[in-house]
Scaffold this motif. Structure first.
Motif, PDB file in Angstrom:
ATOM      1  N   VAL A  47      45.301   7.823 -31.191  1.00  0.00           N
ATOM      2  CA  VAL A  47      45.756   9.199 -31.008  1.00  0.00           C
ATOM      3  C   VAL A  47      45.351   9.651 -29.606  1.00  0.00           C
ATOM      4  O   VAL A  47      44.160   9.865 -29.349  1.00  0.00           O
ATOM      5  CB  VAL A  47      45.147  10.141 -32.074  1.00  0.00           C
ATOM      6  N   ALA A  50      42.356  12.284 -28.539  1.00  0.00           N
ATOM      7  CA  ALA A  50      41.624  12.578 -29.775  1.00  0.00           C
ATOM      8  C   ALA A  50      40.176  12.958 -29.514  1.00  0.00           C
ATOM      9  O   ALA A  50      39.479  12.333 -28.719  1.00  0.00           O
ATOM     10  CB  ALA A  50      41.678  11.372 -30.714  1.00  0.00           C
ATOM     11  N   GLY A  74      48.196  17.399 -34.868  1.00  0.00           N
ATOM     12  CA  GLY A  74      48.751  16.496 -35.866  1.00  0.00           C
ATOM     13  C   GLY A  74      49.706  17.252 -36.762  1.00  0.00           C
ATOM     14  O   GLY A  74      49.807  18.474 -36.690  1.00  0.00           O
TER      15      GLY A  74
END
Length: 144
Positions: A47, A50, A74
């Motif tokens: 991700v 992140a 998300g």
């Protein structure tokens, strides 16, 4: 094959809320939460950008991890029980009705309804799916 099971993890929009529910309602013992922002986090999770807040909870013979993603965001919304990749945790309980009431009073929600299983190895046992306040599916089966 050298594999040892360690834990099951869930993504949550509120680490504090998840820790409160799983400790106060479900009886897990939370350990101190940690934050992870290092350069390794994005490639590890896949991700970009992140940043994580992580809590580990122990109890009932298992180890659960809850992760709140920071800056990366998300998709929101509760997983549907038949979505590929959706998981659940299952607990066997002595008093199904009282456990359901405790979960609902603690902020949980029904996903299904109490039903008696009519086939297979657990035929005759009552159970259902519920959700924690953030969508994690919880299966309950009543001990005979």
């Amino acid at each position: 094959m050298d594999i040892v099971f360690d834990h099951t993890g869930f993504i949550t929009p509120s680490l504090e809320g998840s820790v409160r529910f799983w400790s106060e309602v479900m009886g897990f013992d939370p350990k101190p939460s940690v934050e992870r922002k290092g350069g390794w986090v994005a490639p590890f999770t896949g991700v970009p950008g992140a940043e994580l807040k992580i809590a580990h909870l122990f109890g009932h013979g298992t180890h659960l991890e809850f992760i709140e993603f920071g800056a990366a965001g998300g998709r929101s919304g509760e997983p549907v029980a038949n979505d590929c990749g959706t998981g659940h945790v299952c607990f066997k309980v002595r008093d199904l009705d009282a456990t359901v009431e405790r979960i609902l009073a603690g902020g949980g929600k029904l996903a299904g309804r109490i039903t008696t299983i009519t086939e297979g190895a657990v035929a005759g046992i009552r159970g259902l799916y519920l959700r924690d306040p953030y969508g994690v599916l919880i299966e309950l089966l009543e001990l005979k």
